[in-house]
Design an enzyme around this catalytic site. Structure first.
Site, PDB file in Angstrom:
ATOM      1  N   CYS A   1      10.527   8.469  -1.848  1.00 22.50           N
ATOM      2  CA  CYS A   1      10.045   9.615  -1.076  1.00 22.50           C
ATOM      3  C   CYS A   1       9.293  10.558  -2.001  1.00 22.50           C
ATOM      4  CB  CYS A   1      11.202  10.360  -0.415  1.00 22.50           C
ATOM      5  SG  CYS A   1      10.648  11.825   0.490  1.00 22.50           S
TER       6      CYS A   1
ATOM      7  N   HIS B   1       7.049   4.403  12.242  1.00 22.66           N
ATOM      8  CA  HIS B   1       7.038   4.344  10.776  1.00 22.66           C
ATOM      9  C   HIS B   1       8.117   5.320  10.313  1.00 22.66           C
ATOM     10  CE1 HIS B   1       4.553   3.893   6.932  1.00 22.66           C
ATOM     11  NE2 HIS B   1       5.387   4.865   6.613  1.00 22.66           N
TER      12      HIS B   1
ATOM     13  N   ARG C   1       0.841  -1.213   0.000  1.00 25.84           N
ATOM     14  CA  ARG C   1       0.000   0.000   0.000  1.00 25.84           C
ATOM     15  C   ARG C   1       0.876   1.264   0.000  1.00 25.84           C
ATOM     16  NH1 ARG C   1      -0.784   4.889   2.199  1.00 25.84           N
ATOM     17  NH2 ARG C   1      -0.305   4.015   4.240  1.00 25.84           N
ATOM     18  N   ASP C   2       1.479   1.556   1.129  1.00 23.88           N
ATOM     19  CA  ASP C   2       2.269   2.788   1.233  1.00 23.88           C
ATOM     20  C   ASP C   2       3.393   2.795   0.196  1.00 23.88           C
ATOM     21  OD1 ASP C   2       3.181   5.204   2.243  1.00 23.88           O
ATOM     22  OD2 ASP C   2       4.400   4.266   3.783  1.00 23.88           O
TER      23      ASP C   2
ATOM     24  N   HIS D   1      11.185   6.795   7.800  1.00 23.96           N
ATOM     25  CA  HIS D   1      11.607   6.912   6.399  1.00 23.96           C
ATOM     26  C   HIS D   1      13.104   7.156   6.340  1.00 23.96           C
ATOM     27  CE1 HIS D   1       7.564   7.834   4.178  1.00 23.96           C
ATOM     28  NE2 HIS D   1       7.496   6.779   4.952  1.00 23.96           N
TER      29      HIS D   1
ATOM     30  N   ASN E   1      10.285   4.860   2.539  1.00 24.24           N
ATOM     31  CA  ASN E   1      10.060   3.861   3.578  1.00 24.24           C
ATOM     32  C   ASN E   1      11.309   3.058   3.910  1.00 24.24           C
ATOM     33  OD1 ASN E   1       7.177   4.093   4.063  1.00 24.24           O
ATOM     34  ND2 ASN E   1       6.920   3.373   1.960  1.00 24.24           N
TER      35      ASN E   1
HETATM   36 MG    MG Z   1       5.704   5.565   4.566  1.00 18.83          MG
END
Ligand code: MG
Length: 308
Positions: free
Chosen positions: A245, A212, A20-21, A214, A254
């Site tokens: 990003c 979460h 998803r992300d 990055h 991520n």
């Molecule tokens: Mg993310």
């Protein structure tokens, strides 16, 4: 000597956000079958919580179109949480109709990011979210929350700690069992992450928090380790670092799940994921996307593999 890593949990839950992300921030779009195969491969590698898609407008986020078909294709996958992102009541309704058992909701700690990314300010977003969460809870769905911009905003720069705490508390009060603290632009360093985790843990308890991170500025693992040392036991990551990003084209986004798994393996923290199978799952997705991945651990293992 006392163990400086004594606070790190013995077991960590990895929330895989690549399907998803990750995919929603890729230039290429994977067809439904490839997305189903990716989730199945990730489950086969041992992941037990995989964000499977999003019920958002297909014209705005074409990569997530057909999430209902992805869930249908994952029928029979037992013992794996498959949260899907929903931004509003319509998304939630579609998720329920598609048989989703868990949904993820999101809000930003930055007013400008909230306006630009979600089309509404923080207060409006939180009010909407309470409504969506109430319906989801009544329908028996599990709830996961995301707070974005916890360590900085692409538009505002610094974000107040109080704003992060306020949004985190609102998500928990709405019924989210778990709130993932997102460093959306990867600006944070361990001191900031410690402040964010500390303040949020005081408000809602450490057991409800996920991190979460990055890797935009190369800080993701350091930031995750900081959160782990404070007792956070749930970590989001994206296989092959999928997604990049969105605010810095070409940069890493991520945290790559492979890199996280390598670190946890080395530290003796249990997580249930097989690194080599995970790397292969990532390679499958990358073949469809047509670019190299962002995982250092995957690249390192590949070099170590015999040729042929
Ligand atoms: Mg993310």
């Amino acid at each position: 000597m006392t163990d400086p890593l004594a606070g790190v949990p013995a077991e960590v839950t990895i929330v895989e956000v690549g399907p998803r992300d990750g995919l929603q921030n890729e230039a290429a779009i994977l067809p439904v079958e490839a997305r189903v195969a990716l989730v199945r491969d990730l489950a086969g590698a041992g992941l037990r919580c995989i964000e499977a898609g999003a019920f958002v407008r297909a014209d705005l986020v074409p990569a997530m179109a057909g999430t209902d078909a992805v869930l249908a294709g994952l029928g029979g996958l037992e013992g794996v949480r498959l949260p899907v992102l929903v931004p509003n009541p319509r998304g939630l309704q579609a998720a329920i109709e598609a048989g989703a058992r868990e949904v993820a909701l999101f809000a930003a700690a930055s007013e400008t990011f909230s306006q630009r990314n979600g089309g509404a300010g923080i207060d409006t977003t939180l009010a909407r979210l309470r409504e969506v969460a109430g319906t989801a809870t009544a329908a028996g769905l599990g709830l996961r929350g995301y707070v974005s911009c916890v360590a900085g905003c692409p538009f505002e720069g610094e974000v107040a700690l109080e704003a992060v705490v306020r949004v985190t508390r609102a998500l928990v009060e709405s019924g989210c069992a778990e709130v993932s603290l997102g460093d959306t632009i990867g600006a944070g360093t361990p001191r900031r992450i410690a402040q964010v985790v500390g303040a949020c843990a005081e408000a809602v308890g450490i057991g409800r928090l996920a991190i979460h991170a990055h890797d935009t500025m190369g800080q993701a693992l350091a930031n995750v380790l900081t959160a782990l040392e404070m007792g956070v036991a749930t970590v989001d990551a994206s296989v092959a670092g999928l997604g990049g990003c969105p605010f810095a084209p070409g940069a890493a986004g991520n945290l790559a799940t492979e890199d996280l798994v390598y670190m946890l393996d080395g530290m003796g923290v249990r997580h249930g994921v097989d690194l080599d199978r995970l790397i292969r799952a990532g390679e499958g997705a990358l073949a469809g996307l047509g670019h190299a991945g962002h995982s250092r651990a995957a690249t390192g293992r590949r070099r170590a593999r015999p040729a042929g």
